[in-house]
Design a protein around this motif. Structure first.
Motif, short mmCIF file in Angstrom:
data_model
loop_
_atom_site.label_atom_id
_atom_site.label_comp_id
_atom_site.label_asym_id
_atom_site.label_seq_id
_atom_site.Cartn_x
_atom_site.Cartn_y
_atom_site.Cartn_z
N LEU A 646 0.83 -1.21 0.00
CA LEU A 646 0.00 0.00 0.00
C LEU A 646 0.86 1.26 0.00
O LEU A 646 0.50 2.28 -0.61
N GLU A 647 2.00 1.21 0.68
CA GLU A 647 2.92 2.35 0.66
C GLU A 647 3.47 2.59 -0.75
O GLU A 647 3.60 3.73 -1.20
N LYS A 648 3.74 1.49 -1.45
CA LYS A 648 4.17 1.62 -2.85
C LYS A 648 3.06 2.23 -3.70
O LYS A 648 3.31 3.05 -4.59
N LEU A 649 1.82 1.82 -3.42
CA LEU A 649 0.69 2.37 -4.17
C LEU A 649 0.56 3.87 -3.92
O LEU A 649 0.29 4.64 -4.86
N LEU A 650 0.79 4.29 -2.68
CA LEU A 650 0.75 5.73 -2.36
C LEU A 650 1.78 6.49 -3.19
O LEU A 650 1.49 7.56 -3.75
N VAL A 651 3.00 5.95 -3.27
CA VAL A 651 4.06 6.60 -4.05
C VAL A 651 3.65 6.67 -5.52
O VAL A 651 3.82 7.69 -6.19
N ALA A 652 3.09 5.56 -6.02
CA ALA A 652 2.66 5.53 -7.43
C ALA A 652 1.61 6.59 -7.71
O ALA A 652 1.62 7.24 -8.76
#
Length: 664
Positions: A646-652
């Protein structure tokens, strides 16, 4: 590394396809952020309580009670919540109500003089208990456990706070209305079942649900209703799984054991399998044979003389069929190295003797009307027709197949869960303590790989349909798992079933255990097993059953300085004279391990009417100073992975690699 550095951006680009899929569930920055906050909060909740039970052996009344009282956890909760503010008899009455709400309410409605006041007091007490057991879970998880009809009301009452004066009348009004509209009984039942469900987060069954006792199918129904469960197959379970797969040899063994303990209720009433062909054959073939060596062990059952005679004849008939089928299997598989079981061809029918291990013994039963001395392992036409028909009944029993499919879906040969290794029997060892290597189809397996290959065969036996050669070999391996010399479920060098029936000399009855059972007291063995299964030897435990702990002889269930725990203490009534108790169970909560030993359970009737709980003695095995949290568990590891995704999704989202979709 921060969320925004270049290395992380490159990783995110590689995961873009997965992240786009994840974005369909969390389409905005705010929805992804909210889930991260939610998951991070869950990590800080106390670890859920795990309940371990082993070797139930069809004793459904004891098991059902143990499931309802969570091995004393509910009773301890009542002590913690009410302390000395409630008398012991009131706590016992409240506990019984929680265990058996429907049955207890029927009795209390007749006994209580002021029923309205009793309802009011009881509802408040149950809400207090429910608040306590639900406090370690999120509201979302609790909500899912609530009955649909009362979910909203229960949730409101659970979130009542004593200092909220403005809502005091609101909550009192809810209780009064529940009583006024005559919903109190239904509400009490609902609350009791919520408490039962929430008090244990995970149930582990360490094998042997089947055989000996009268209600394995009732136990399986209860397990199928449980909200969170896993099963480690025992040798008796694998026998039933083999029978349901279509193995005639496993079917014969199942029936022999059922007849040995006069327990046909599970087969006939539970699973609807017709044994009339076997009964007719036995009565005709052994009409003038008392079959005295096959009189069933009735324990506390009472059988008429005619039933006892019929069961003995059926018992002998299926035993001979079993020995023939096993002989065929051993001759077909010399790699099993089980020639010591080939005894029908060692019988001297003139002298009435048999050769075992090179020594001649007198037979105590010499009536073998179906054995052809020239071809002793061949079934007669009638025997073949009977075992084929009964095997088809096993295959076509809808209820049995439903239970066995559940056994496969929730079960395995072993399980690693929260740093603990769970298995029923043993890890096969040589005498010097090294892992025993077994050659199977040209490949050598030992330790973990041996258990893995056996599990593969167990699944192929049931599920493989395309190639009968593969399925038949797998079914033969199921039988090997039942009684093979290096089966991790059997755990003995040889099985001596024929000898126990037909030879009086007890020297022939001996079944030496695998070296595992000599060495399991040593901490060094546990450490090597942990290494084999990639576990931390400092924090892990081995939990198994199979061999009853003889408590009355001073044996301890705690081995290897507490690293290995054996929780078979005699759940089955047949074992209780040996063990001196009626079983061990294990609780693993956020503070550590609790081991309970239990006295025999008399009956559900007495538990309800006389409020007799199982008498248990509990030992604290380990108590941690710092309470374990969800983040310390296997579920915690999964949640941390989800948070990273989910943190990666936030960055994306923030870097414009994926577009938000506000209107989704």
């Amino acid at each position: 590394m921060t969320l925004y550095d270049e290395t992380n951006i490159n990783i995110i680009k590689e995961d873009l396809r997965y992240l786009k899929l994840l974005s369909t569930k969390y389409p905005t920055i705010s929805s992804a952020s909210a889930e991260i906050i939610n998951l991070q909060a869950i990590l800080n909740l106390p670890k859920g309580t795990e309940h371990f039970i082993s070797d139930i052996h069809g004793e459904y009344e004891s098991f059902t009670h143990m499931l309802k009282n969570a091995s004393g956890v509910i009773k301890r909760k009542l002590d913690d919540i009410f302390g000395t503010s409630l008398m012991e008899k009131d706590k016992a009455s409240l506990a019984t109500l929680i265990y058996y709400p429907e049955e207890k309410l029927e009795i209390l409605k007749e006994e209580e003089q002021d029923l309205e006041e009793w309802y009011k007091v009881t509802l408040y007490r149950l809400i207090q208990v429910c608040k306590s057991v639900s406090s370690k879970y999120t509201r979302s998880k609790v909500r899912k456990a609530l009955p649909k009809d009362f979910a909203y009301i229960i949730e409101e009452l659970l979130n009542e706070q004593a200092d909220r004066i403005n809502k005091q009348e609101y909550y009192t009004g809810i209780i009064n209305t529940i009583i006024d509209i005559e919903c109190a009984n239904s509400f009490i039942i609902a609350l009791s079942k919520v408490i039962q469900r929430l008090v244990v987060d995970r149930l582990h069954i360490i094998g042997d649900i089947y055989d000996r006792g009268p209600g394995a199918e009732i136990i399986m129904d209860a397990l199928m209703d449980h909200h969170s469960i896993d099963i480690q197959w025992g040798n008796h379970d694998i026998l039933w799984m083999g029978a349901a797969s279509g193995s005639k040899t496993c079917v014969a063994n199942v029936l022999r054991i059922c007849l040995r303990y006069a327990n046909l209720a599970t087969v006939e009433d539970g699973y609807g399998i017709n044994l009339l062909p076997l009964a007719s054959f036995a009565m005709g073939t052994y009409a003038n044979d008392p079959c005295s060596g096959f009189i069933p062990r009735t324990l506390d059952k009472k059988l008429s003389d005619s039933d006892m005679s019929l069961f003995a004849k059926m018992h002998k008939a299926i035993s001979i069929i079993q020995f023939k089928l096993e002989g065929q299997k051993i001759l077909r598989h010399p790699e099993f190295k089980m020639d010591y079981m080939l005894l029908l061809d060692k019988i001297n029918f003139e002298k009435n003797t048999v050769i075992v291990n090179g020594k001649e013994y007198k037979l105590n039963d010499t009536n073998f009307p179906t054995i052809d001395p020239k071809n002793p392992f061949k079934l007669t036409k009638e025997e073949d027709a009977i075992i084929s028909k009964i095997t088809n009944s096993f295959i076509n029993s809808e209820k049995l197949q439903k239970h066995i499919r559940f056994m496969y879906s929730k079960g395995s040969l072993y399980l690693v869960y929260n740093s603990n290794l769970l298995f029923h029997g043993c890890i096969p060892l040589t005498e010097d303590g090294s892992f025993k290597a077994l050659q199977i189809e040209g490949t050598s397996y030992k330790g973990k790989s041996l258990l893995d290959i056996f599990e593969r065969y167990a699944r192929e036996a049931y599920f493989y349909k395309n190639d009968l050669t593969i399925k038949n070999y797998a079914m033969d391996m199921m039988w090997y798992l039942w009684c093979g010399p290096y089966s991790p479920l059997f755990g003995k060098e040889r099985i001596t079933t024929f000898e126990r029936y037909f030879i009086d000399e007890k020297e022939t009855h001996k079944e030496n255990r695998n070296a595992y059972y000599k060495l399991r007291d040593e901490e060094e063995l546990s450490n090597r097993i942990f290494e084999e299964f990639n576990l931390d030897s400092q924090t892990s435990h081995i939990i198994n059953g199979h061999i009853p702990v003889k408590t009355k002889d001073g044996e301890s269930p705690i081995k290897a300085n507490g690293k290995l725990l054996v929780i078979d203490g005699g759940f089955c009534r047949a074992y209780q004279p040996e063990t001196g108790i009626a079983g061990y169970t294990l609780i693993y909560n956020s503070y550590g391990f609790l081991l309970s030993s239990h006295e025999p359970f008399e009956s559900t009737k007495k538990a309800i009417e006389e409020e007799q709980d199982i008498l248990s003695s509990t030992v604290i095995l380990e108590h941690v100073a710092t309470r374990q949290r969800v983040e310390d568990t296997d579920i915690g590891k999964e949640l941390k992975t989800q948070i990273k995704d989910l943190e990666k999704l936030l960055v994306a989202y923030r870097k414009g690699l994926i577009d938000e979709r506000e209107n989704v």
